[in-house]
Design a protein around this motif. Structure first.
Motif, PDB file in Angstrom:
ATOM      1  N   ARG A   1       0.864  -1.182   0.000  1.00  0.00           N
ATOM      2  CA  ARG A   1       0.000   0.000   0.000  1.00  0.00           C
ATOM      3  C   ARG A   1       0.900   1.230   0.000  1.00  0.00           C
ATOM      4  O   ARG A   1       1.773   1.367   0.870  1.00  0.00           O
ATOM      5  CB  ARG A   1      -0.914   0.031   1.228  1.00  0.00           C
ATOM      6  CG  ARG A   1      -2.055  -0.952   1.187  1.00  0.00           C
ATOM      7  CD  ARG A   1      -2.820  -0.925   2.499  1.00  0.00           C
ATOM      8  NE  ARG A   1      -4.028  -1.747   2.455  1.00  0.00           N
ATOM      9  CZ  ARG A   1      -5.246  -1.294   2.213  1.00  0.00           C
ATOM     10  NH1 ARG A   1      -5.413   0.016   1.998  1.00  0.00           N
ATOM     11  NH2 ARG A   1      -6.283  -2.091   2.185  1.00  0.00           N
ATOM     12  N   ILE A   2       0.684   2.114  -0.952  1.00  0.00           N
ATOM     13  CA  ILE A   2       1.434   3.367  -1.003  1.00  0.00           C
ATOM     14  C   ILE A   2       0.441   4.517  -1.051  1.00  0.00           C
ATOM     15  O   ILE A   2      -0.707   4.341  -1.499  1.00  0.00           O
ATOM     16  CB  ILE A   2       2.383   3.409  -2.217  1.00  0.00           C
ATOM     17  CG1 ILE A   2       1.580   3.287  -3.515  1.00  0.00           C
ATOM     18  CG2 ILE A   2       3.435   2.312  -2.129  1.00  0.00           C
ATOM     19  CD1 ILE A   2       2.445   3.448  -4.764  1.00  0.00           C
ATOM     20  N   LYS A   3       0.903   5.698  -0.587  1.00  0.00           N
ATOM     21  CA  LYS A   3       0.004   6.846  -0.551  1.00  0.00           C
ATOM     22  C   LYS A   3       0.766   8.122  -0.857  1.00  0.00           C
ATOM     23  O   LYS A   3       1.831   8.365  -0.287  1.00  0.00           O
ATOM     24  CB  LYS A   3      -0.669   6.975   0.814  1.00  0.00           C
ATOM     25  CG  LYS A   3      -1.687   8.100   0.888  1.00  0.00           C
ATOM     26  CD  LYS A   3      -2.379   8.157   2.243  1.00  0.00           C
ATOM     27  CE  LYS A   3      -3.424   9.255   2.289  1.00  0.00           C
ATOM     28  NZ  LYS A   3      -4.098   9.344   3.590  1.00  0.00           N
ATOM     29  N   ALA A   4       0.203   8.908  -1.763  1.00  0.00           N
ATOM     30  CA  ALA A   4       0.731  10.237  -2.064  1.00  0.00           C
ATOM     31  C   ALA A   4       0.075  11.244  -1.129  1.00  0.00           C
ATOM     32  O   ALA A   4      -1.149  11.244  -0.969  1.00  0.00           O
ATOM     33  CB  ALA A   4       0.475  10.603  -3.523  1.00  0.00           C
ATOM     34  N   ALA A   5       0.897  12.104  -0.519  1.00  0.00           N
ATOM     35  CA  ALA A   5       0.377  13.084   0.429  1.00  0.00           C
ATOM     36  C   ALA A   5      -0.250  14.248  -0.311  1.00  0.00           C
ATOM     37  O   ALA A   5       0.260  14.712  -1.332  1.00  0.00           O
ATOM     38  CB  ALA A   5       1.493  13.573   1.339  1.00  0.00           C
ATOM     39  N   ASP A   6      -1.393  14.703   0.218  1.00  0.00           N
ATOM     40  CA  ASP A   6      -2.095  15.853  -0.351  1.00  0.00           C
ATOM     41  C   ASP A   6      -2.629  16.656   0.828  1.00  0.00           C
ATOM     42  O   ASP A   6      -3.394  16.136   1.655  1.00  0.00           O
ATOM     43  CB  ASP A   6      -3.219  15.411  -1.273  1.00  0.00           C
ATOM     44  CG  ASP A   6      -3.779  16.570  -2.097  1.00  0.00           C
ATOM     45  OD1 ASP A   6      -3.727  17.718  -1.627  1.00  0.00           O
ATOM     46  OD2 ASP A   6      -4.254  16.322  -3.223  1.00  0.00           O
ATOM     47  N   ALA A   7      -2.218  17.940   0.898  1.00  0.00           N
ATOM     48  CA  ALA A   7      -2.640  18.775   2.021  1.00  0.00           C
ATOM     49  C   ALA A   7      -4.112  19.130   1.958  1.00  0.00           C
ATOM     50  O   ALA A   7      -4.686  19.595   2.955  1.00  0.00           O
ATOM     51  CB  ALA A   7      -1.803  20.052   2.071  1.00  0.00           C
ATOM     52  N   ASP A   8      -4.728  18.964   0.810  1.00  0.00           N
ATOM     53  CA  ASP A   8      -6.156  19.268   0.690  1.00  0.00           C
ATOM     54  C   ASP A   8      -6.971  18.170   1.369  1.00  0.00           C
ATOM     55  O   ASP A   8      -6.457  17.123   1.763  1.00  0.00           O
ATOM     56  CB  ASP A   8      -6.541  19.402  -0.778  1.00  0.00           C
ATOM     57  CG  ASP A   8      -5.815  20.555  -1.454  1.00  0.00           C
ATOM     58  OD1 ASP A   8      -5.638  21.589  -0.797  1.00  0.00           O
ATOM     59  OD2 ASP A   8      -5.410  20.409  -2.632  1.00  0.00           O
TER      60      ASP A   8
END
Length: 785
Positions: A283-290
């Motif tokens: 499992r991978i996740k791209a960070a998004d401040a929104d």
């Protein structure tokens, strides 16, 4: 220069005094300006006093009553003959009048916001006659407003939202304050707005109360909420004005102004080669401040050598990219894979595209780990065929499996006996050759599905499974037979050549070209004169009659043997017997009855008459049996002989009694007087059918003979009495007789015996043994003298 509360109160009092004097001067107008006033009758007089409205300031805080004004009439000469009265709103309770001078005072603090004016009526009366000297007049006292109410935000506190990154001047929310003071008088109700807290981010319009953004590019990710304090002040914001405040909570709502970014440029994961298809690898996740919809992601594999082996999907809840396996991994074939994965926002905002691409990529390396795998068969399914005539031990086929690991361990084979419960097959443990272990029968089981197990020699826990489908080939080993049990009938009035039955055959075998049966009569039945057979050449045959008419009384059943041959190689045959019954038929040829016994009945009696005769006979037999039974159960009146009725005389007592001397419990006269002649009496517990003669009398003979003869007579009476039912009758004979051979049965010797034993000790045993002590103790001679 600001005024304190005391100075402000003195200032208000001065203004009030000034207004009161002006009101008094207005009330005391010249009589020359009044109109003439006529009293009752024809005389005409002038109106002597008039006045205008009175004014009084609200919120008077003095200790003395507040002077409002003065009423005065020209009729009043100052001699006290005129008195003034006041009526209307607040008269006497709020406003009072001096009846001599006409001065009006307010006794209570007045509030314009509660009541703005009061309507009253004044009148001048003659003190002596108490009659009006002037007509009643109405006047108004108006309450003059002072700035005693601060502005209030009735809808506060406020909450509002504005998108982040909004330009300067974007409207957020409008606040409104109300002032209870008189808006038509002075500036007491004129409100202006200002911001006390929230600068420099927001501003407020002074007159309208509209809050706007004051800074550009406010970022929600930096600070998402602001607390503003707004003030509303009356008197147009001048010094001395009253003010009120409210709070406004402003929240910055999110916009998609942040692109997704992977925290790392590369990832590495290790997975075993035995991981099943559709399992999660990573499992991978791209960070998004929104947040919310602005943070929704899309992942895809854009490059790499594992495009067909792996796939990536998104978790809707966590916005993670889930990498799963699409095909099985094989360490021996490939030890690692490299994937290039891209993450992008689903919905990008065109206003912020200048901030950079709203996507990002990363590299994922997947290392395949070697595991000890079970043997693998060369084929997932092995179809085999064998004839059902094959001999036990013949080879059917071979399966093959190998160890996929680099060690290439030897493999041993076995059959899962849960799939071959009858043990029809065997397998060579080393070669995988499958042979027959029992004779096979296709008709019992046409296909055998067995599972072959392959185990590693070095690690027996690693077991592979292969599947074998063995089809049993048919041979002609079953003879044909009738398709069903036929119930064939022929009418007595049948004509020659009439078809009475159509037959067919079945065969458990299944030849490749289908069945072909041949029908014929056996050699013994070919020349019979009753029936013939016709083969229809379509696996059926017809049975026909050869003569006209059949008679049941001559022969009711015919047995016709039929020979059936199949088309197998070699062909098989069987002889089946067809049973044909001769029946009585109606006009349509439908059988009515096929019983031959109907012809042996007498000609003059029908079946119904025979049934009626049998019913009558049975009725007569039942009546006779009933009469006999009732006669046997008839009873005569019972005879009761008190002297002779000694049956069932059972006496139960718990004390020892007096031995032979104690005869009070029962009557022994019946046995003691046996020497008298006894009348013949009938037993009262039975109903005898045979009357017995009187029994002979007993003479005086020894007691033992009396007993023997008495008992013997009773036994004979019971044995020969045919009317006595078979039941047990308890007879009690308590008489010992005279001079009994058994003598006394008492444990204590009789007083007549010559005993040397001394029984004086019985006196020491207590009152329960007093009688024995009296009988056998000292002085017993005098007891019976």
């Amino acid at each position: 220069m600001k005024l304190g509360k005391v100075e402000f109160c003195h200032f208000l009092q001065l203004i009030a005094l000034f207004l009161c004097f002006s009101g008094m001067s207005q009330a005391e107008l010249s009589r020359s300006r009044s109109k003439p006033y006529f009293q009752s009758g024809r005389s005409r007089t002038k109106r002597s006093w008039v006045w205008n409205q009175f004014f009084v300031l609200e919120e008077y805080m003095g200790s003395d009553p507040l002077y409002v004004g003065k009423l005065h009439s020209d009729v009043d000469k100052g001699d006290g003959s005129i008195k003034y009265i006041l009526s209307g709103e607040g008269a006497s309770s709020i406003f009072i009048i001096d009846e001599n001078t006409g001065d009006i005072h307010a006794t209570k603090r007045l509030d314009r916001e509660e009541q703005a004016y009061y309507t009253l009526r004044a009148q001048a009366l003659d003190r002596l006659t108490n009659k009006p000297v002037e007509p009643e007049s109405e006047f108004v006292i108006k309450i003059q407003d002072i700035n005693d109410n601060e502005p209030k935000f009735l809808d506060g506190p406020y909450t509002a939202g504005v998108p982040e990154m909004s330009p300067v001047g974007t409207s957020v929310v409008q606040v409104t304050a109300t002032d209870a003071d008189d808006p038509t008088y002075g500036n007491s109700a004129r409100v202006v707005y200002s911001i006390l807290q929230g600068q420099p981010y927001f501003s407020v319009e002074p007159k309208t109360g509209v809050i706007k953004t004051a800074l550009p590019n406010m970022d929600r990710e930096a600070k998402d909420q602001y607390l503003l304090v707004i003030q509303a002040k009356d008197m147009v914001g001048q010094n001395g004005g009253l003010s009120g405040t409210t709070s406004v909570t402003v929240t910055l709502t999110d916009v998609n102004d942040n692109p997704p970014r992977f925290p790392r440029r590369s990832y590495q994961y290790n997975v075993p080669e035995s991981l099943p298809v559709a399992s999660v690898v990573a499992r991978i996740k791209a960070a998004d401040a929104d947040i919310g919809a602005n943070a929704e992601m899309e992942y895809k594999i854009v490059d790499g050598d594992g495009l067909g082996i792996f796939k990536i999907s998104v978790d809707k809840d966590t916005q993670e990219g889930i990498i799963t396996i699409q095909k099985e991994l094989d360490f021996e074939a490939k030890t690692s894979y490299t994937l290039r994965i891209e993450a992008a926002n689903k919905d990008a905002d065109p206003r912020f595209l200048s901030l950079g691409p709203f996507s990002d990529t990363t590299t994922v390396k997947i290392i395949v780990e070697d595991v000890d795998e079970p043997p693998v068969f060369s084929s997932p399914l092995y179809p085999m065929e064998v004839s059902e005539a094959t001999q036990v031990g013949n080879i059917i086929g071979t399966v093959a499996a190998h160890d996929p690991d680099s060690s290439n361990s030897p493999v041993r084979y076995s059959i899962d006996r849960n799939t071959d419960l009858e043990r029809y097959f065997n397998i060579d443990a080393n070669s995988g050759v499958i042979t027959t272990a029992k004779s096979l029968d296709r008709e019992t089981n046409a296909v055998h599905n067995i599972t072959v197990l392959a185990m590693e020699s070095q690690n027996p826990s690693q077991v592979g499974r292969g599947y074998v489908a063995i089809t049993i080939l048919d041979i002609n080993d079953n003879a044909p037979e009738f398709a069903m049990d036929y119930e064939t009938t022929v009418c007595e009035n049948a004509q020659a050549g009439q078809v009475i039955q159509k037959i067919s055959a079945v065969d458990k075998d299944e030849p490749s070209n289908g069945h072909q049966f041949y029908f014929s009569l056996t050699t013994d039945a070919t020349n019979n004169h009753n029936f013939s057979l016709k083969d229809n050449k379509d696996n059926t045959a017809s049975i026909l009659t050869r003569r006209n008419g059949f008679r049941r009384q001559e022969q009711s059943v015919y047995y016709l043997p039929i020979f059936i041959v199949d088309s197998g190689s070699p062909s098989l045959s069987s002889t089946n017997t067809l049973t044909i019954r001769v029946c009585d038929c109606d006009a349509d040829g439908i059988a009515q009855t096929c019983n031959a016994e109907a012809y042996v009945l007498p000609a003059g009696l029908s079946t119904g008459a025979l049934i009626a005769i049998l019913a009558c006979v049975l009725t007569l037999l039942v009546l006779i049996l009933l009469i006999v039974t009732m006669r046997r159960r008839k009873k005569e009146p019972l005879i009761f002989d008190e002297e002779r009725d000694i049956r069932e005389n059972i006496v139960r007592y718990d004390d020892e009694g007096g031995g032979e001397e104690d005869t009070e419990a029962f009557d022994m006269a019946a046995l003691r007087n046996l020497n008298v002649i006894r009348d013949t009496k009938t037993r009262r517990d039975v109903t005898p059918e045979i009357q017995f003669l009187s029994r002979p009398t007993f003479k005086s003979i020894p007691d033992n003979v009396i007993f023997r003869e008495f008992i013997w007579e009773r036994l004979k009476e019971a044995d020969v009495d045919p009317g006595a039912p078979p039941y047990d009758s308890l007879q009690t004979y308590a008489f010992e007789g005279n001079g009994s051979v058994a003598e006394s049965l008492s444990s204590l010797e009789s007083i007549s015996s010559n005993s040397d034993q001394n029984y004086d000790y019985l006196s020491d045993w207590g009152p329960r043994f007093k009688r024995l002590a009296d009988m056998y103790g000292t002085g017993q001679e005098s007891l019976y003298s």
